[in-house]
Design an enzyme around this catalytic site. Structure first.
Site, short mmCIF file in Angstrom:
data_model
loop_
_atom_site.label_atom_id
_atom_site.label_comp_id
_atom_site.label_asym_id
_atom_site.label_seq_id
_atom_site.Cartn_x
_atom_site.Cartn_y
_atom_site.Cartn_z
N TYR A 107 24.12 -25.55 64.27
CA TYR A 107 24.93 -24.78 63.32
C TYR A 107 24.99 -23.31 63.72
CZ TYR A 107 26.72 -23.06 58.84
OH TYR A 107 27.49 -22.45 57.86
N LYS A 141 28.35 -21.09 64.89
CA LYS A 141 28.83 -19.90 64.17
C LYS A 141 28.77 -18.65 65.04
CE LYS A 141 29.87 -22.06 60.36
NZ LYS A 141 31.28 -22.21 59.93
#
Length: 247
Positions: free
Chosen positions: A139, A143
Site C-alpha cells: 500500500y 501511494k
C-alpha cells in the site's frame, strides 16, 4: 452553458461517494465509476486496473459527455500485511489497482484534456505516500508511486493546460477503515492519540480538498502538489505524552 464533467472512480462508498456528491452540488455532471454496479444513468462498472476496461470506459464516457474536465482517481484497495509475508500476487494486485489504474485513467482521459488544453486531475494518495507505515509495504509503495506519478504528469502536462495534483488523506472513517480495524490492525485510539486534531478525517474533509483542486478559478496555478489532509499528522513530530498533554 454546459456543466463541466467530472469522472470519479471508486464512487460507490467512502471518499469517492462524498467527492461525487460534493462536485454534483458544485454544478458538475458527475460520472460514477466502480467495480460494483451503481444506480443511475451516469454510473459505469469498470475495473480500473484493466486496460481494456479503462479504454471501454473512455469510449462510453466520451460518447455520452464529450470532454471530461475533471478526473478524480480515488479507487483503491488496502492491505495490512507484514512485508516478509506479503505474496507477489498481493503486491501486484495492490499496485495494479492503486497505481497502474490511475496511470491508465490519466492516459485515457488526459489525452482529451491535452487536446483541449484544459483539465484537472486529482489523485487520491495518502499520508502513507509521504511516510513509511509498518505492515503496509504494498500500500505504501503504491501511494508513494502515485505521488511520483502526480508530480511527473504535472511537470509534463502543466504547460499544456492540464493540472495534476494529489490529496493525501490521513485516516478517514470509511468502510475501508472498518474492514482494516476488523482485521485487528489498529483501534480508533491508535489514530486519535497521534493526530494533533484528535480525530479521524471525515470523507467530506477530503472531498472539500478535491473540489478546491478541481476548480480552475480556486486553484488555477496549483500544480504538482501532494496536499496532506490529515489534521497535522505529518507535521507533528511530538511523542505521545507531549502531544496529549496539550489537549
Amino acid at each position: 452553458m454546459t456543466a463541466p464533467v467530472a469522472v470519479v472512480t471508486g464512487a460507490a462508498q467512502g471518499i469517492g461517494r462524498s467527492v461525487a456528491e460534493l462536485l454534483a452540488t458544485r454544478g458538475y455532471s458527475t460520472v460514477l465509476v466502480d467495480l460494483q454496479e451503481l444506480p443511475g444513468e451516469n454510473a459505469f462498472v469498470a475495473d480500473v486496473s484493466s486496460a481494456e476496461d479503462v479504454a471501454a470506459l473512455g469510449e462510453r464516457v466520451r460518447a455520452k459527455f464529450g470532454l471530461v474536465d475533471v478526473l478524480v482517481n480515488n479507487a483503491g484497495i488496502s492491505l495490512l500485511q507484514p512485508a516478509e509475508t506479503t505474496t507477489a500476487d498481493q503486491w501486484r494486485r495492490v499496485l495494479d489497482v492503486n497505481l497502474t489504474g490511475p496511470f491508465l485513467l490519466c492516459q485515457e482521459f488526459g489525452q482529451d484534456m491535452l487536446a483541449a488544453g484544459t483539465g484537472s486531475i486529482v489523485n487520491i494518495a495518502s499520508i502513507a505516500g509521504l511516510q513509511g507505515i509498518a505492515d503496509r509495504a504494498a500500500y505504501n509503495a503504491s501511494k508513494h508511486g502515485l505521488i511520483g506519478l502526480t508530480r511527473t504528469l504535472a511537470a509534463e502536462w502543466g504547460g499544456r493546460g492540464v493540472r495534476v495534483n494529489a490529496v493525501c488523506p490521513g485516516w478517514v472513517k470509511t468502510e475501508m477503515d472498518v474492514a482494516d480495524q476488523a482485521s485487528g490492525g489498529y483501534t480508533d485510539e491508535d489514530i486519535t492519540s497521534v493526530n494533533p486534531m484528535g480525530r479521524f478525517a471525515f470523507p467530506g474533509d477530503i472531498a472539500a480538498a478535491v473540489a478546491f483542486l478541481a476548480d480552475p478559478e480556486a486553484s488555477g496555478f496549483v500544480n504538482g502538489v501532494a496536499l496532506p489532509v490529515d489534521g497535522g499528522w505529518t507535521a507533528d513530530g511530538s511523542w505521545n505524552s507531549l502531544r496529549l498533554r496539550k489537549r
